[in-house]
Design a protein around this motif. Sequence first.
Motif, short mmCIF file in Angstrom:
data_model
loop_
_atom_site.label_atom_id
_atom_site.label_comp_id
_atom_site.label_asym_id
_atom_site.label_seq_id
_atom_site.Cartn_x
_atom_site.Cartn_y
_atom_site.Cartn_z
N ALA A 170 5.92 -18.45 16.72
CA ALA A 170 5.34 -19.65 17.33
C ALA A 170 6.33 -20.81 17.30
CB ALA A 170 4.03 -20.02 16.64
N ALA A 171 6.95 -21.02 16.15
CA ALA A 171 7.92 -22.11 16.02
C ALA A 171 9.09 -21.93 16.98
CB ALA A 171 8.42 -22.20 14.57
N GLN A 172 9.61 -20.70 17.07
CA GLN A 172 10.73 -20.44 17.97
C GLN A 172 10.32 -20.55 19.44
OE1 GLN A 172 13.06 -16.94 17.02
NE2 GLN A 172 13.16 -17.50 14.86
N MET A 173 9.08 -20.20 19.76
CA MET A 173 8.59 -20.38 21.13
C MET A 173 8.57 -21.86 21.51
SD MET A 173 5.40 -17.66 21.29
CE MET A 173 4.76 -18.27 22.86
N ALA A 174 8.06 -22.70 20.60
CA ALA A 174 8.00 -24.14 20.87
C ALA A 174 9.40 -24.73 21.02
CB ALA A 174 7.23 -24.86 19.76
N ALA A 175 10.31 -24.34 20.13
CA ALA A 175 11.68 -24.84 20.22
C ALA A 175 12.36 -24.32 21.48
CB ALA A 175 12.46 -24.42 18.98
N GLY A 176 12.11 -23.05 21.81
CA GLY A 176 12.74 -22.45 22.98
C GLY A 176 12.29 -23.08 24.28
N LYS A 221 13.81 -26.55 24.67
CA LYS A 221 15.22 -26.50 25.08
C LYS A 221 15.34 -26.01 26.53
CE LYS A 221 19.59 -24.29 23.99
NZ LYS A 221 20.27 -23.26 23.20
N THR A 222 14.67 -24.93 26.86
CA THR A 222 14.80 -24.32 28.18
C THR A 222 14.37 -25.26 29.30
OG1 THR A 222 14.51 -22.10 27.28
CG2 THR A 222 14.04 -22.37 29.63
N LEU A 223 13.28 -25.99 29.07
CA LEU A 223 12.76 -26.87 30.11
C LEU A 223 13.20 -28.33 29.95
CD1 LEU A 223 9.16 -25.44 30.64
CD2 LEU A 223 11.32 -24.77 31.72
N GLY A 224 14.03 -28.59 28.95
CA GLY A 224 14.61 -29.91 28.79
C GLY A 224 13.60 -31.00 28.49
N ALA A 225 12.70 -30.73 27.56
CA ALA A 225 11.65 -31.69 27.20
C ALA A 225 11.90 -32.29 25.82
CB ALA A 225 10.28 -30.99 27.22
N ASP A 226 11.26 -33.43 25.59
CA ASP A 226 11.32 -34.04 24.26
C ASP A 226 10.48 -33.25 23.26
OD1 ASP A 226 12.88 -36.50 24.88
OD2 ASP A 226 11.16 -36.91 26.18
N TRP A 227 9.35 -32.72 23.73
CA TRP A 227 8.43 -31.98 22.87
C TRP A 227 8.14 -30.62 23.47
CZ3 TRP A 227 6.85 -33.88 18.24
CH2 TRP A 227 7.06 -35.24 18.01
N GLY A 228 8.02 -29.62 22.60
CA GLY A 228 7.58 -28.29 23.02
C GLY A 228 6.41 -27.87 22.16
N ILE A 229 5.40 -27.25 22.78
CA ILE A 229 4.27 -26.71 22.02
C ILE A 229 4.09 -25.26 22.41
CG2 ILE A 229 3.13 -28.92 21.66
CD1 ILE A 229 1.21 -28.28 23.93
N GLY A 257 11.47 -34.62 10.73
CA GLY A 257 11.48 -34.35 12.15
C GLY A 257 10.11 -33.97 12.68
N GLY A 258 10.10 -33.51 13.92
CA GLY A 258 8.85 -33.28 14.62
C GLY A 258 8.45 -31.84 14.76
N GLY A 259 8.63 -31.01 13.74
CA GLY A 259 8.25 -29.61 13.81
C GLY A 259 7.07 -29.28 12.92
N LYS A 260 6.17 -28.45 13.43
CA LYS A 260 5.01 -28.07 12.63
C LYS A 260 4.43 -26.77 13.18
CE LYS A 260 0.69 -29.95 10.87
NZ LYS A 260 -0.18 -31.11 10.81
N VAL A 261 3.93 -25.94 12.28
CA VAL A 261 3.21 -24.72 12.65
C VAL A 261 1.89 -24.73 11.91
CG1 VAL A 261 3.19 -22.19 12.60
CG2 VAL A 261 5.35 -23.40 12.97
#
Length: 181
Positions: free
Chosen positions: A78-84, A87-95, A130-134
């Motif tokens: 889940a964490a890697q999906m949000a980060a991926g 990054k892939t879509l060039g956003a400030d936040w991924g969920i 930072g802004g990461g959470k699972v």
Amino acid sequence: MTAQATELVRLLTVRGETLAVAESLTGGLVAAQITAVPGASKVFRGSVTAYATDLKHELLGVDAPLLAQRGAVDPQVAAQMAAGVRKTLGADWGIATTGVAGPDPQDGQPVGTVFVAVDGPPTRRPGSAGGGKVEALRLNGGRAEIRMESVRSVLAVLLEQLAGEQSGNGQAQDTERNGGF
């Protein structure tokens, strides 16, 4: 459209930040909630519905050995999906959402096992993690209820992260929530 999605679009608009979504078990429901809000185009970059496990690696950059060892229903996935997706879509936040909606168990996980994740920019506060959470969810109910509670939960986690940044209380952490039905 939900009040959560409306508030999320409002907050991101005020902050001048963008969002990207990676979905598995929710199959596009998160993106649909967000894009139902008027003005969402100001903040919503896009989404990837990676329902098949191999697409989580190919499109979102989830570690292939992790997927092979633990399967798609895992907090690190889940964490890697949000980060991926961020990054892939060039956003400030991924969920991201991944889990088992049923009717059958998957990857050795029972129905109702869900992981939702947020990945965001490092906060501007000194010493912040930072802004990461699972969050790990153990949900009850049928397939539709599990999927909708997963949508609600991932939006809530992002709203908490955004509110925590504003109040100075947000830190990366792993938690477990029991979403009772």
